[in-house]
Write an enzyme that holds these catalytic residues in place. Structure first.
Site, mmCIF file in Angstrom:
data_model
loop_
_atom_site.group_PDB
_atom_site.id
_atom_site.type_symbol
_atom_site.label_atom_id
_atom_site.label_comp_id
_atom_site.label_asym_id
_atom_site.label_seq_id
_atom_site.Cartn_x
_atom_site.Cartn_y
_atom_site.Cartn_z
ATOM 1 N N GLU A 92 -9.977 6.429 6.742
ATOM 2 C CA GLU A 92 -10.923 5.782 5.827
ATOM 3 C C GLU A 92 -10.456 4.390 5.417
ATOM 4 O O GLU A 92 -11.257 3.467 5.304
ATOM 5 C CB GLU A 92 -11.116 6.651 4.588
ATOM 6 N N VAL A 111 0.829 -1.204 0.000
ATOM 7 C CA VAL A 111 0.000 0.000 0.000
ATOM 8 C C VAL A 111 0.862 1.252 0.000
ATOM 9 O O VAL A 111 0.606 2.209 -0.744
ATOM 10 C CB VAL A 111 -0.961 0.002 1.210
ATOM 11 N N LYS A 127 -12.413 -3.721 12.903
ATOM 12 C CA LYS A 127 -13.175 -2.763 12.087
ATOM 13 C C LYS A 127 -14.505 -2.414 12.746
ATOM 14 O O LYS A 127 -14.955 -1.259 12.684
ATOM 15 C CB LYS A 127 -13.389 -3.354 10.694
ATOM 16 N N GLU A 181 -3.970 -14.761 3.850
ATOM 17 C CA GLU A 181 -2.567 -14.814 4.240
ATOM 18 C C GLU A 181 -2.141 -16.257 4.517
ATOM 19 O O GLU A 181 -2.982 -17.149 4.688
ATOM 20 C CB GLU A 181 -2.349 -13.987 5.514
ATOM 21 N N GLY A 232 -4.256 -15.386 -3.267
ATOM 22 C CA GLY A 232 -3.803 -14.188 -2.596
ATOM 23 C C GLY A 232 -4.862 -13.470 -1.795
ATOM 24 O O GLY A 232 -4.640 -12.365 -1.287
#
Length: 439
Positions: A128, A16, A204, A189, A186
């Site tokens: 976000e 990321v 979350k 994990e 993918g």
């Protein structure tokens, strides 16, 4: 554009982080035009300076996080984990930098502390990307619906588990096969524990509940059940009754038996009607269903993971905090007096159960079972019976599968009912207990 450039420090340069850095460098002019000031990527903090990072100028790379934070206008934390991420975020905030993070685990554990630190410093802490990847859910809940009263947030917030359950239903695979396929593609994990045991979704849920209800909710206040016990038979049983199984994160305002108004946040696999909007969410996609008093029902849908989708959410946060830097504006986390609600025990929620039993197939068994439900003030809505034993089996060994759906009742009463059923000699075993949501 006369405003001085805003300096951006990036903490972490994994999948990321690399995506974010590349887009900041390649789309500098376009992003700057939306802000009213240029963004200058001033430092990228990494663990290993020798690692190859194509497309990133080597002069931006550093291992000195504290020096990189000094003088930054915006700090983007993509390191993950608790430390040093927490310490660095607090230092950045206290130095007057706004912070963007995708660190759901850190937020779930220290949401109130971090938000209060941002507010004390008069800066922003945007997150976000911490929930549902590219799906814009934090800003709609925190800003767009700020004048409304949110009553419930229910969603599929983990793409790995949604893919597994979706493949088990569509292909008839068992859990192990679906998991190994998810790992090959993918979606999961090598160590999938955080996903399949529900811990990722619980983090979350804690963040969403904290934001939606102006009440700090930590991850240790979120009861969680994973999907590793879900079997093809459970999925087939649900389908036969017009349901599908999804791992749901649920946050809602509830009223306890004693009249106390509070908040519940929890994660568990549940059966939902096949025609519910969340039932249509397949593969590794995420969706969040929001109910508010004035706005009614809203749903947000999209890709919940991956470098590009998560980077999209991070970049959106960067633009948001940069605009506030240019235009001015304070932090985001101020509670009014008396607004914080207690986080109530899961036993106080009201839900429905789907209970599947292996029972002796003989006269009087059903009446004994219904007596147990009545004794706990739980009403039965539907009973479906299927013979388990083959023709020719001795009568005293006959067995049947009972699928019982209940009317709405308090969780504590439903759980006590199941415990009592386990004690009946006519019940060979409780095959499964799933909550029914979305009715």
């Amino acid at each position: 554009m006369t405003t001085d450039p805003l300096k951006v420090t990036l903490l972490g340069c994994g999948v990321v982080g690399t995506e974010v850095a590349t887009r900041l460098l390649n789309r500098r002019t376009a992003i700057g035009s939306r802000i009213g000031a240029q963004l200058e990527l001033s430092a990228v903090v990494v663990r290993d300076l020798a690692a190859e990072r194509p497309g990133l100028p080597r002069e931006l790379l550093t291992t000195d996080a504290e020096s990189a934070i000094a003088g930054a206008d915006i700090v983007v934390e993509l390191m993950g984990g608790m430390e040093p991420a927490k310490t660095l975020i607090l230092k950045a905030l206290s130095a007057g930098a706004s912070v963007v993070t995708a660190n759901k685990a850190l937020l779930a554990a220290h949401y109130a502390e971090l938000m209060a630190a941002a507010d004390d410093a008069g800066v922003r802490l945007e997150h976000e990307a911490a929930v549902a990847g590219a799906i814009p859910i934090i800003r709609p809940v925190g800003d767009s619906l700020a004048g409304d009263e949110i009553t419930k947030v229910m969603g599929i917030v983990n793409g790995t588990t949604n893919y597994i359950l979706d493949q088990m239903e569509k292909e008839g695979w068992d859990f192990s096969h679906a998991l190994s396929t998810a790992q090959e593609l993918g979606f999961a994990e090598a160590d999938p524990t955080a996903d399949i045991e529900g811990h990722d979704a619980a983090a979350k849920a804690a963040v969403l509940a904290s934001l939606a209800f102006d009440t700090p909710v930590s991850i240790d206040q979120v009861p969680v059940e994973g999907i590793s016990s879900i079997t093809p038979d459970m999925i087939a049983t649900a389908a036969a009754q017009g349901f599908t199984i999804k791992l749901l994160a649920i946050c809602e305002r509830i009223v306890a038996a004693d009249g106390t108004q509070g908040v519940s946040a929890r994660v568990y696999p549940a059966v939902i009607p096949a025609d519910h909007a969340l039932a249509q969410v397949g593969g590794a996609f995420n969706a969040v269903f929001v109910e508010a008093e004035a706005a009614g029902q809203l749903m947000f849908y999209g890709q919940g993971a991956g470098g590009a989708p998560t980077a999209s959410a991070v970049l959106g946060d960067i633009v948001s905090v940069a605009r506030r830097k240019v235009l001015g504006g304070r932090g985001m986390y101020e509670h009014g007096e008396g607004r914080i609600l207690p986080v109530l025990d899961i036993g106080e929620i009201t839900t429905h159960y789907q209970i599947t039993l292996d029972v002796a197939d003989r006269p009087g068994v059903l009446s004994r079972i219904t007596e147990v439900f009545a004794a706990h003030d739980v009403s039965i809505e539907l009973v479906q019976q299927t013979r388990l034993t083959e023709p020719g089996t001795p009568e005293d060994l006959h067995a049947a599968k009972l699928v019982i759906a209940t009317h709405s009742a308090r969780e504590s009463a439903l759980a006590a009912t199941v415990d009592a059923l386990r004690g009946l000699d006519a019940v060979n075993g409780v095959l499964s207990v799933l909550r029914i949501e979305g009715l």
